[in-house]
Design a protein around this motif. Structure first.
Motif, PDB file in Angstrom:
ATOM      1  N   LEU A  21       0.880   5.149  13.802  1.00  0.00           N
ATOM      2  CA  LEU A  21       1.745   5.168  12.613  1.00  0.00           C
ATOM      3  C   LEU A  21       2.967   6.074  12.834  1.00  0.00           C
ATOM      4  O   LEU A  21       4.075   5.735  12.421  1.00  0.00           O
ATOM      5  N   PRO A  71       0.438  -3.226  13.774  1.00  0.00           N
ATOM      6  CA  PRO A  71      -0.097  -2.062  14.505  1.00  0.00           C
ATOM      7  C   PRO A  71      -0.893  -2.431  15.757  1.00  0.00           C
ATOM      8  O   PRO A  71      -2.047  -2.036  15.921  1.00  0.00           O
ATOM      9  N   GLY A 131       0.808  -1.229   0.000  1.00  0.00           N
ATOM     10  CA  GLY A 131       0.000   0.000   0.000  1.00  0.00           C
ATOM     11  C   GLY A 131       0.829   1.261   0.000  1.00  0.00           C
ATOM     12  O   GLY A 131       1.782   1.383  -0.753  1.00  0.00           O
ATOM     13  N   GLY A 132       0.461   2.176   0.917  1.00  0.00           N
ATOM     14  CA  GLY A 132       1.026   3.522   0.898  1.00  0.00           C
ATOM     15  C   GLY A 132       2.523   3.581   1.129  1.00  0.00           C
ATOM     16  O   GLY A 132       3.200   4.468   0.612  1.00  0.00           O
ATOM     17  N   GLY A 133       3.040   2.620   1.897  1.00  0.00           N
ATOM     18  CA  GLY A 133       4.487   2.561   2.055  1.00  0.00           C
ATOM     19  C   GLY A 133       5.089   3.599   2.979  1.00  0.00           C
ATOM     20  O   GLY A 133       6.269   3.932   2.854  1.00  0.00           O
ATOM     21  N   SER A 134       4.322   4.112   3.931  1.00  0.00           N
ATOM     22  CA  SER A 134       4.904   5.135   4.823  1.00  0.00           C
ATOM     23  C   SER A 134       6.018   4.549   5.682  1.00  0.00           C
ATOM     24  O   SER A 134       7.010   5.224   5.956  1.00  0.00           O
ATOM     25  N   ASN A 135       5.881   3.276   6.087  1.00  0.00           N
ATOM     26  CA  ASN A 135       6.971   2.652   6.855  1.00  0.00           C
ATOM     27  C   ASN A 135       8.192   2.437   5.973  1.00  0.00           C
ATOM     28  O   ASN A 135       9.329   2.616   6.404  1.00  0.00           O
ATOM     29  N   ALA A 156       6.442  -4.282   5.181  1.00  0.00           N
ATOM     30  CA  ALA A 156       5.983  -2.955   5.607  1.00  0.00           C
ATOM     31  C   ALA A 156       4.621  -2.680   4.973  1.00  0.00           C
ATOM     32  O   ALA A 156       4.534  -2.206   3.847  1.00  0.00           O
ATOM     33  N   GLY A 157       3.589  -3.052   5.658  1.00  0.00           N
ATOM     34  CA  GLY A 157       2.252  -2.923   5.077  1.00  0.00           C
ATOM     35  C   GLY A 157       2.058  -3.933   3.964  1.00  0.00           C
ATOM     36  O   GLY A 157       1.379  -3.699   2.984  1.00  0.00           O
ATOM     37  N   ILE A 188       6.136  -5.248  10.806  1.00  0.00           N
ATOM     38  CA  ILE A 188       5.599  -4.311  11.788  1.00  0.00           C
ATOM     39  C   ILE A 188       4.092  -4.512  11.845  1.00  0.00           C
ATOM     40  O   ILE A 188       3.437  -4.650  10.813  1.00  0.00           O
ATOM     41  N   GLU A 197       5.342   4.037  14.596  1.00  0.00           N
ATOM     42  CA  GLU A 197       5.888   2.974  13.732  1.00  0.00           C
ATOM     43  C   GLU A 197       7.112   3.481  12.974  1.00  0.00           C
ATOM     44  O   GLU A 197       8.130   2.796  12.858  1.00  0.00           O
TER      45      GLU A 197
END
Ligand code: GRF
Length: 196
Positions: A178, A117, A9-13, A94-95, A115, A181
């Motif tokens: 998040l 949540p 998904g978004g890949g913020s991690n 990561a997600g 990871i 994280e």
């Protein structure tokens, strides 16, 4: 030492890890770099972020494989193509929203990280924030752990705690978790790189 990050998904991690690697010069400090970001979804926003950071990206669409085992075998082959002599890749989920087969997990034993949540072992599985709110929890958080064949239950590498506030929704709690994280995942990876 090459690192491969798997996203859906978004890949913020993933982005937090890439930025930490750049900021703290992991290449010089630990001879480590993120060699590739691989997603099972071509639409994953994290692919755009990775490309913008100059990182190689790949898409392996799980729907184009006959079985979970076939997908995992193809994914293993792609990941292992980033190995360097004496250093199999460190694989960071990561997600990444796929259940991995025991064969895949055992192949990367000790160097497959995720990871999650929630404060494991509480709230393994999905919808962790709503479940914590519904249970009346006063704290929530995230866990970085080594991946074992049992979903969301491997050795814990790092955790962060946040308060659950009155009026929290799953979204407001998710945003608070998040943020943490993005702090604990890079730190946990550095510890693994230092041990190697
Ligand atoms: C986050 O809740 C993370 O804990 C879980 O996937 C969600 C999205 O992560 N693994 P990201 O923004 O795609 O890194």
């Amino acid at each position: 030492k090459n690192i491969v990050i798997l996203i859906s998904g978004g890949g913020s991690n993933m982005l937090a890890i890439l930025k930490a690697a750049q900021r703290d010069n992991w290449a010089a400090q630990y001879q480590a770099q993120v060699a590739a970001v691989i997603s099972n979804k071509a639409s994953a926003g994290g692919l755009v972020l990775a490309r913008a950071q100059g990182v190689a990206t790949e898409v392996l669409d799980h729907t184009s494989f006959a079985s979970r085992e076939a997908f995992d075998a193809a994914l293993m082959a792609r990941i292992d193509s980033y190995a360097t002599p004496g250093h199999p890749p460190l694989v960071l989920l990561a997600g990444f929203m796929r259940i991995l087969t025991p064969g895949f997990v055992n192949h990367y034993a000790g160097r497959l990280v995720n990871i999650h949540p929630s404060l494991l072992p509480a709230f393994a599985g999905l919808n962790t924030h709503q479940r914590a709110i519904d249970a009346g929890c006063q704290v929530a958080g995230a866990t970085v752990h080594l991946v074992t064949p049992e979903l969301d239950h491997g050795p814990i590498l790092a955790q962060a705690v946040v308060p659950v506030l009155p009026g929290d929704s799953a979204d407001t709690l998710a945003a608070r978790v998040l943020t943490q994280e993005h702090l604990i995942y890079p730190r946990a990876v550095v510890k693994l790189l230092q041990d190697k």
